[in-house]
Write a protein that holds these residues in place. Sequence first.
Motif, PDB file in Angstrom:
ATOM      1  N   MET A  27       0.823  -1.207   0.000  1.00 46.73           N
ATOM      2  CA  MET A  27       0.000   0.000   0.000  1.00 46.73           C
ATOM      3  C   MET A  27       0.864   1.266   0.000  1.00 46.73           C
ATOM      4  O   MET A  27       0.411   2.332   0.418  1.00 46.73           O
ATOM      5  N   SER A  28       2.082   1.158  -0.524  1.00 42.06           N
ATOM      6  CA  SER A  28       2.952   2.327  -0.643  1.00 42.06           C
ATOM      7  C   SER A  28       2.518   3.174  -1.834  1.00 42.06           C
ATOM      8  O   SER A  28       1.818   2.697  -2.736  1.00 42.06           O
ATOM      9  N   PRO A  29       2.919   4.443  -1.894  1.00 38.75           N
ATOM     10  CA  PRO A  29       2.546   5.286  -3.040  1.00 38.75           C
ATOM     11  C   PRO A  29       3.092   4.711  -4.344  1.00 38.75           C
ATOM     12  O   PRO A  29       4.234   4.238  -4.392  1.00 38.75           O
ATOM     13  N   PRO A  30       2.314   4.740  -5.415  1.00 37.59           N
ATOM     14  CA  PRO A  30       2.788   4.228  -6.710  1.00 37.59           C
ATOM     15  C   PRO A  30       3.902   5.098  -7.282  1.00 37.59           C
ATOM     16  O   PRO A  30       3.991   6.300  -6.985  1.00 37.59           O
ATOM     17  N   ARG A  31       4.761   4.459  -8.092  1.00 41.37           N
ATOM     18  CA  ARG A  31       5.869   5.165  -8.737  1.00 41.37           C
ATOM     19  C   ARG A  31       5.977   4.715 -10.191  1.00 41.37           C
ATOM     20  O   ARG A  31       5.634   3.579 -10.523  1.00 41.37           O
ATOM     21  N   TYR A  32       6.487   5.614 -11.025  1.00 37.57           N
ATOM     22  CA  TYR A  32       6.681   5.303 -12.438  1.00 37.57           C
ATOM     23  C   TYR A  32       8.068   5.766 -12.847  1.00 37.57           C
ATOM     24  O   TYR A  32       8.456   6.904 -12.573  1.00 37.57           O
ATOM     25  N   ARG A  33       8.835   4.871 -13.502  1.00 35.76           N
ATOM     26  CA  ARG A  33      10.171   5.224 -13.961  1.00 35.76           C
ATOM     27  C   ARG A  33      10.290   4.866 -15.441  1.00 35.76           C
ATOM     28  O   ARG A  33      10.045   3.726 -15.827  1.00 35.76           O
ATOM     29  N   ASP A  34      10.684   5.844 -16.227  1.00 33.69           N
ATOM     30  CA  ASP A  34      10.884   5.656 -17.664  1.00 33.69           C
ATOM     31  C   ASP A  34      12.385   5.678 -17.910  1.00 33.69           C
ATOM     32  O   ASP A  34      13.043   6.705 -17.731  1.00 33.69           O
TER      33      ASP A  34
END
Length: 303
Positions: free
Chosen positions: A131-138
């Motif tokens: 339930m941690s904050p979502p992250r996005y890495r490109d």
Amino acid sequence: MDSPRKILKVFKSKPVIEGAGVLLKRAFGFSQLPLFDPFLLLDDFRSSNPEEYLKGFPWHPHRGIETITYVLDGYVEHADSMGNRGIISDGGVQWMTAGSGIIHEEMPFGNERGEVAGFQLWANLPASEKMSPPRYRDVKSSEIPVLHMDNGVEIRIICGRHGETSGPVTGIAIDPEYLDISLPPGVSYTCAVPGGRKAFAYIIAGKGVFCHQEKPFGFDAEGVSYFDFETSPLLENETLVLFSDGDSLTITTEEDPIRILLISGNPLNEPVAWHGPIVMNTREELRQAFEEFRNGTFVKKIG
């Protein structure tokens, strides 16, 4: 490196249909739980037929996992509920940590020849981070370090560390290592893989022998390996090799080159409750996730 890994099992990837009608090959998934812990699924979406992939993966939720998409050719367009948008192509990677919940879409489209080639890996999150904050890495291809060994072996380091070189993706709970390794014909390469980690290789081109395996392989009706002296020990494209524990493994080529994805990570040893795109630890957590998706509270506010 005094404890070489051995071959534990070998699998042939199988055709499945996912998303809005995408035909792909599944190397492993739900039916192999918990053999690959902390990994959940590996899909191979290489195709030269646009009808097999253009319908893509329209908007859908994820919670409790990380999805790692590695595109070698063609393109995958991404958009998500955090406002991220981008296109992965030409050796680029999208590393998405769904955490508490994200809704996204992934739409593949081909190059000028109508070809697309990529792979998606699902990695589980520990209970403490589901339930941690979502992250996005490109991650662009130019950000991925490439090692050129004296014997012609080439290693792209997407995540983890090989020798003194580290990949661009860090801070992942299961401490994964994700390598794209190419060997020319007639060489042998021994790769360090720390003990205690789950490790597997997926062959994406060519042929090779793993772990000095001399006894040849065959496959049963379910695509799982068995030993058969009438077949060859050479393993080839669209074959997955799961290794026993140890601190190194050896890959050898004969007349053909080989290219593999070599992936390892620390097992979680936690219960898995999995339905569709959501992976939690209990059935109650799954029920709550789908209820929140239905009532519009699935995506959590950050900050």
